[in-house]
Write an enzyme that holds these catalytic residues in place. Sequence first.
Site, mmCIF file in Angstrom:
data_model
loop_
_atom_site.group_PDB
_atom_site.id
_atom_site.type_symbol
_atom_site.label_atom_id
_atom_site.label_comp_id
_atom_site.label_asym_id
_atom_site.label_seq_id
_atom_site.Cartn_x
_atom_site.Cartn_y
_atom_site.Cartn_z
ATOM 1 N N GLN A 52 0.835 -1.199 0.000
ATOM 2 C CA GLN A 52 0.000 0.000 0.000
ATOM 3 C C GLN A 52 0.872 1.253 0.000
ATOM 4 O O GLN A 52 1.876 1.308 0.708
ATOM 5 C CB GLN A 52 -0.883 -0.025 1.248
ATOM 6 C CG GLN A 52 -2.226 0.609 1.064
ATOM 7 C CD GLN A 52 -3.199 0.215 2.162
ATOM 8 O OE1 GLN A 52 -3.107 -0.865 2.720
ATOM 9 N NE2 GLN A 52 -4.128 1.079 2.474
ATOM 10 N N SER B 266 4.813 -5.678 3.336
ATOM 11 C CA SER B 266 3.493 -5.677 3.948
ATOM 12 C C SER B 266 2.499 -6.423 3.054
ATOM 13 O O SER B 266 2.639 -7.623 2.834
ATOM 14 C CB SER B 266 3.050 -4.242 4.254
ATOM 15 O OG SER B 266 1.872 -4.223 5.027
ATOM 16 N N LEU B 267 1.520 -5.720 2.481
ATOM 17 C CA LEU B 267 0.579 -6.368 1.573
ATOM 18 C C LEU B 267 1.300 -7.120 0.451
ATOM 19 O O LEU B 267 0.834 -8.165 -0.017
ATOM 20 C CB LEU B 267 -0.359 -5.323 0.962
ATOM 21 C CG LEU B 267 -1.222 -5.867 -0.175
ATOM 22 C CD1 LEU B 267 -2.387 -6.661 0.383
ATOM 23 C CD2 LEU B 267 -1.664 -4.789 -1.109
ATOM 24 N N ARG C 69 -8.840 -8.596 4.790
ATOM 25 C CA ARG C 69 -7.741 -8.115 5.649
ATOM 26 C C ARG C 69 -7.838 -6.602 5.810
ATOM 27 O O ARG C 69 -7.722 -6.068 6.923
ATOM 28 C CB ARG C 69 -6.400 -8.490 5.012
ATOM 29 C CG ARG C 69 -5.155 -7.958 5.722
ATOM 30 C CD ARG C 69 -3.919 -8.372 4.911
ATOM 31 N NE ARG C 69 -2.659 -7.963 5.521
ATOM 32 C CZ ARG C 69 -1.976 -6.871 5.217
ATOM 33 N NH1 ARG C 69 -2.476 -6.013 4.303
ATOM 34 N NH2 ARG C 69 -0.819 -6.607 5.795
ATOM 35 N N HIS D 290 0.676 -2.646 11.488
ATOM 36 C CA HIS D 290 1.832 -3.357 12.060
ATOM 37 C C HIS D 290 2.140 -3.004 13.510
ATOM 38 O O HIS D 290 3.238 -3.264 13.984
ATOM 39 C CB HIS D 290 3.081 -3.158 11.180
ATOM 40 C CG HIS D 290 2.865 -3.584 9.766
ATOM 41 N ND1 HIS D 290 2.659 -4.902 9.424
ATOM 42 C CD2 HIS D 290 2.760 -2.881 8.610
ATOM 43 C CE1 HIS D 290 2.456 -4.986 8.114
ATOM 44 N NE2 HIS D 290 2.499 -3.778 7.605
ATOM 45 N N GLN E 207 2.349 -10.862 10.935
ATOM 46 C CA GLN E 207 2.759 -9.669 10.191
ATOM 47 C C GLN E 207 1.912 -8.449 10.541
ATOM 48 O O GLN E 207 2.409 -7.323 10.582
ATOM 49 C CB GLN E 207 2.666 -9.963 8.688
ATOM 50 C CG GLN E 207 3.229 -8.876 7.806
ATOM 51 C CD GLN E 207 2.393 -8.671 6.549
ATOM 52 O OE1 GLN E 207 1.214 -8.357 6.606
ATOM 53 N NE2 GLN E 207 3.017 -8.844 5.401
#
Length: 312
Positions: A10, A91-92, A116, A200, A249
């Site tokens: 993102q 991340s994503l 998510r 996170h 994560q």
Amino acid sequence: MSLGFVFPGQGSQSVGMLKELAQAYAEVKETFAEASQALGFDLWQVVENGPKEKLNQTQVTQPAMLAAGVAVWRVWRAQGGPLPASMAGHSLGEYTALVCAEAIGFADAVPLVADRARFMQEAVPEGKGGMAAIIGLDDDAVRRLCQEVRENEVLEAVNFNSPGQVVIAGAAAAVQRAVAKAETVGAKRALVLPVSVPSHCELMQPAAERLAQRLRHVDVHPPKIPVLHNAHVRTETEPQAIREALVRQLVSPVRWVETVQKMVTDGVTRLVECGPGRVLTGLNKRIARSTETLSVYDPPTLRTALPTTNKQ
């Protein structure tokens, strides 16, 4: 030459992304059509025409970035691009890596990342959490800053993006206090990021619990290409261990510096960012200065990155 592929998350999205690649290669629109079918709305239409506010909604951004990374990967493979020795995603982007490594099916991953995103947004009401980038402080100095200003609120260092660039996340007021103080303790810059979710950090624990339940219903297979996970900078082959790494994560820092360093230590000499933008390429250049770093997001960058033997 050993190849490593990395996938952005993102923040790399933009209206009109992959337009030139889509004009040249059918795989792009085909991939977005699959994603649209899974979502129940025309994702490519939003990507191509916006508005930006719609594309930047977390529940749209995450499937859009997943589809974009997978689309570029499919073009790469269709043009004879070789398989990398290892992969990672920011991340994503870790989900994109797992799809491209055939650990999770694309049709399963699209609604998964949409859920998510929803779990993340519902865990912290908009405006209650925040994130900020701290430029010019080392990792420990950023951790100390968070401790000094948190005042019993959540505030953590969550993205170790490159030497001297760390992102913090937590309660909105605590993030503002950190930004206000950062330059007084030596930061070059501190800026609040335009995000609606404090990713996170421990505020994501409710989302992590819902994600764990959701992942029980997703088929996961051993990846055909090793994928380094953000949370512990290791590869996993067991499906349940992969699920656990994805859950962890959400509430753990993205250890990007260590991830890139591990890929280089393992022998990667060419790092290719697969997806829109050049965010990771910029970070990777600062982390691994002697490693060739490239981006693939349009026909010219694809031609540059493809091995000479593939070029006509």
